[in-house]
Write an enzyme that holds these catalytic residues in place. Sequence first.
Site, PDB file in Angstrom:
ATOM      1  N   ASP A  97       0.562  -1.613   0.184  1.00  0.00           N
ATOM      2  CA  ASP A  97      -0.030   0.501   0.207  1.00  0.00           C
ATOM      3  C   ASP A  97       1.220   0.950  -0.327  1.00  0.00           C
ATOM      4  O   ASP A  97       0.824   1.417   0.965  1.00  0.00           O
ATOM      5  CB  ASP A  97      -0.972  -0.364   1.393  1.00  0.00           C
ATOM      6  CG  ASP A  97      -2.123   0.477   0.919  1.00  0.00           C
ATOM      7  OD1 ASP A  97      -2.058   1.541  -0.008  1.00  0.00           O
ATOM      8  OD2 ASP A  97      -2.343   1.561   2.038  1.00  0.00           O
ATOM      9  N   GLU A 127      -2.467  10.319  -0.839  1.00  0.00           N
ATOM     10  CA  GLU A 127      -3.997   9.939  -0.641  1.00  0.00           C
ATOM     11  C   GLU A 127      -4.521   8.924   0.776  1.00  0.00           C
ATOM     12  O   GLU A 127      -5.049   9.542   0.772  1.00  0.00           O
ATOM     13  CB  GLU A 127      -3.468   8.457  -1.552  1.00  0.00           C
ATOM     14  CG  GLU A 127      -4.591   7.622  -2.330  1.00  0.00           C
ATOM     15  CD  GLU A 127      -5.214   6.440  -0.794  1.00  0.00           C
ATOM     16  OE1 GLU A 127      -6.828   6.091  -1.096  1.00  0.00           O
ATOM     17  OE2 GLU A 127      -4.570   6.350  -0.011  1.00  0.00           O
ATOM     18  N   GLU A 128      -3.345   8.667   1.658  1.00  0.00           N
ATOM     19  CA  GLU A 128      -4.066   8.082   2.655  1.00  0.00           C
ATOM     20  C   GLU A 128      -4.760   8.898   3.873  1.00  0.00           C
ATOM     21  O   GLU A 128      -4.906   8.417   4.810  1.00  0.00           O
ATOM     22  CB  GLU A 128      -2.729   7.383   3.787  1.00  0.00           C
ATOM     23  CG  GLU A 128      -1.793   5.594   2.526  1.00  0.00           C
ATOM     24  CD  GLU A 128      -2.914   4.870   2.933  1.00  0.00           C
ATOM     25  OE1 GLU A 128      -4.004   5.013   3.384  1.00  0.00           O
ATOM     26  OE2 GLU A 128      -2.608   4.001   2.439  1.00  0.00           O
ATOM     27  N   ASP A 162      -4.888  -0.220  -6.363  1.00  0.00           N
ATOM     28  CA  ASP A 162      -4.470   0.448  -4.799  1.00  0.00           C
ATOM     29  C   ASP A 162      -5.023  -0.512  -3.657  1.00  0.00           C
ATOM     30  O   ASP A 162      -5.697  -0.172  -3.233  1.00  0.00           O
ATOM     31  CB  ASP A 162      -5.015   1.390  -5.098  1.00  0.00           C
ATOM     32  CG  ASP A 162      -4.543   1.638  -3.254  1.00  0.00           C
ATOM     33  OD1 ASP A 162      -3.469   1.193  -2.617  1.00  0.00           O
ATOM     34  OD2 ASP A 162      -5.382   3.203  -2.800  1.00  0.00           O
ATOM     35  N   HIS A 198      -1.912  -0.663   6.168  1.00  0.00           N
ATOM     36  CA  HIS A 198      -1.821   0.602   7.685  1.00  0.00           C
ATOM     37  C   HIS A 198      -0.762  -0.368   8.815  1.00  0.00           C
ATOM     38  O   HIS A 198      -1.492   0.630   9.601  1.00  0.00           O
ATOM     39  CB  HIS A 198      -3.243   0.903   8.203  1.00  0.00           C
ATOM     40  CG  HIS A 198      -3.816   1.664   6.602  1.00  0.00           C
ATOM     41  ND1 HIS A 198      -4.996   2.331   6.713  1.00  0.00           N
ATOM     42  CD2 HIS A 198      -3.181   1.676   5.781  1.00  0.00           C
ATOM     43  CE1 HIS A 198      -5.593   2.781   5.514  1.00  0.00           C
ATOM     44  NE2 HIS A 198      -4.622   2.521   5.528  1.00  0.00           N
TER      45      HIS A 198
END
Lengths: 465, 465
Positions: B295, B328-329, B354, B425
């Site tokens: 990611d 993005e996150e 993604d 994450h």
Amino acid sequence: MIKLPLALLATVLAAPLLAQPAAPPPPPVVVAPWIHALRDDALANDRHAWDITEGLTTEVGPRMAGTAAEARARAWSVAKLKAMGFSNVRVETFDMPVWVRGPESAEVLAPFPQRLVVAALGNSASTGPAGVSGEVAAFDSVDALRAAPDAAVRGKIVFIDHRMTPTQDGSGYGQFGAPRRAGPTLASQKGAIAIVVRSIGTDHHRNPHTGVMSFADGAKPIPAGALTIPDAEQLVRILKRGKPVTIRLRLESTTMASAQSGNVIAEVPGRDPRLAPVLVAGHLDSWDQGTGAIDDASGVAIAAAAAKRIMDAGRPLRTIRIVWFGAEEVGLLGGLDYLARHGKEPHHAAAESDFGADRIWKVESKLGEARRDEARLIGAALAPLGIVTGSFDEADGSDIGPLLASGVPGVGLGQDGTRYFDLHHTPDDTLDKVDPVQLRQNVAAWTAMLAVTTGPIEPNARPRR
Amino acid sequence: MIKLPLALLATVLAAPLLAQPAAPPPPPVVVAPWIHALRDDALANDRHAWDITEGLTTEVGPRMAGTAAEARARAWSVAKLKAMGFSNVRVETFDMPVWVRGPESAEVLAPFPQRLVVAALGNSASTGPAGVSGEVAAFDSVDALRAAPDAAVRGKIVFIDHRMTPTQDGSGYGQFGAPRRAGPTLASQKGAIAIVVRSIGTDHHRNPHTGVMSFADGAKPIPAGALTIPDAEQLVRILKRGKPVTIRLRLESTTMASAQSGNVIAEVPGRDPRLAPVLVAGHLDSWDQGTGAIDDASGVAIAAAAAKRIMDAGRPLRTIRIVWFGAEEVGLLGGLDYLARHGKEPHHAAAESDFGADRIWKVESKLGEARRDEARLIGAALAPLGIVTGSFDEADGSDIGPLLASGVPGVGLGQDGTRYFDLHHTPDDTLDKVDPVQLRQNVAAWTAMLAVTTGPIEPNARPRR
């Protein structure tokens, strides 16, 4: 295709042709129906082992040797063992030095700045809050470090790589544990300012494997840590770029010269108190990062659950002595204390559960030539659980190791260790890693082993309190 | 037994009986041999995607939006994309606020003192070094928190549990992500002093899953963290003992009002510059705990590797535009900046990788009714990779979501997400989680998709520089 060992194949093929007189078959081993019944009831229904494992890991959590948490674990254990109905519940305390982990971190400073995940090894020197920084001197084995000139190491931070692979019997731990056990002393002797090793483990998670080490031969203590396996592999990739790599290590820790630990002991009194007891054990202390579910809450739980099942069935001929050792992780201190106090007393057998809670796949024993029938009976009683009978001349254990070395007969119920070193000494050693079904298989095997070794149970008598 | 959907079964059974005139079969879809060849070469031989994934995660590592690490990632990317031979390599920068994680810890104070492993959620308020302590108010869902009277929450630390399970298409993230997304605002509005949620994930490791959240409707920011799944389960067990549970949380963080992020863009110029380009994308930023291998280093790598393979084969009819989005996150900031700058330009199609690097199992598209043959051709070109053709009216993507919502046609190449939320994450999002064989399957699928959507390749011409 069925593969037979060559020697066996030769026997099978040769037998009809040669028609030699057959050796007399060994006398049949008959497992009494009540042993089958006790074993199978444990396999289907045991809840004691789960209750102990869940209770200890939840209500105490991590229980590092010599700390207040280990003291809480002893209090918890005494209450639990009394509540279960065991006799002679007591604590035998001893004093020990204590090393306590503080804040810790690691980072690559150059050429590619980024954090690494590290844990100090037990007895590491403290870097203090400022940490230490230095160039990495990398080696792919302890032997490579040993062979290196001091000039290649002096003033640097040593990194030792290796590639431990899982084995069912856990035998890789001896060989691949060398970076942790021998690396720090060697690095210090060659003038390194610190050392990090690839975690002694087989997983791929960002969870470092700690473990004890000590500086031998007068080597000056230096900071010593374990990188997680992904971090060690990252460091290898960075080193392969061919530029000098500098890292910063902060491994803070404190020590106390003397604190208290202790062994918790409980018994199921036998019908004949003159007979030597059967000792069943595990260790109560754990490392500090996880809750010590597989190392070794499940071990103390399995040993006690089996004893409880025998006690509930009636009165065995021999006494069962349960020992939940203290301070195993930091150097078998509980085992050595037990040896000093009780080593001269006779023991009929000793067994310890300290390799997780996955299914037992092999039973070995060292009861002596004269007790071969008893050893064979143990194997026969465990075979329906899918357990192989191994050597009659081997038994091992961590805390009971010194006792076995002194000549006490032993039984070894070997768990499947394939995933043990994914979890061992990491933050990931938590209750969710214990499989209740496999845990019951352990209790069933221990119950059957105790049914054989403690002698016939007198069903109608009640256990003495 | 073969199970057919009921509707299909009815058709099969009814057809011979009713003997209705058959609908005309759809025109055959013929995949040109050069598309098969390009795809299969990628499947067997691609090294570009691994090189990018390995390089970015090793030489930059974590690359949190708006930080110096993300800036290094942009510089790395520009150099890499130029070295690969792409044209018009450039960065489009934008400004953004930045939240940066500081030291963090959690512990149960009573009734069973022990540490818990926690990570702050993005945009959490900082507790400061002293932390906050309070009684836990536990809920098993966001709805249960919503239904609770304020008095049950005020002055307490909210804990929200849930039980996310893995799905192949990742669809559980919407439902089970609610504690992270909606929980903090609700808890704040009801007067909680902090909130912790069970990590939005499907693993059982001591690695917390972070992720962004924001305080909506004017809710005052409070400290908000995610417990690892083993720690959340431990807290549940402790709560079940029925005594009041108090915990201490230290979640330090800092914020910068404005820092720079940016999108890195590169192109393979098409033969006809008047035609709308095909946009292929991933995001360059990552969370801070891991190195963002799945990611989304692998995503930018897959998109660029496929474009590179088309470029090396010759000149496509349409331009391929590669966009490696920034930030993005933390809220699709790169995607929104691209939309603001380029949203009015025509795009032939947009696609984004993604969702890790495990094998693609499904292709969906939303190209419009008039381009159904093109959509069917994509499906036929991907079928030999074991990829199912799904809807012709669906396409999604993270950064390209706003673009798709504005009407740009899209293609969605769906990876198998069964283990994605084990890693998402967390500190465990590292290179060792990328399977090179499955990564090549991704590149093969993307190459075939581009071969269809960019139009025929002119093998003898060279790409314009």
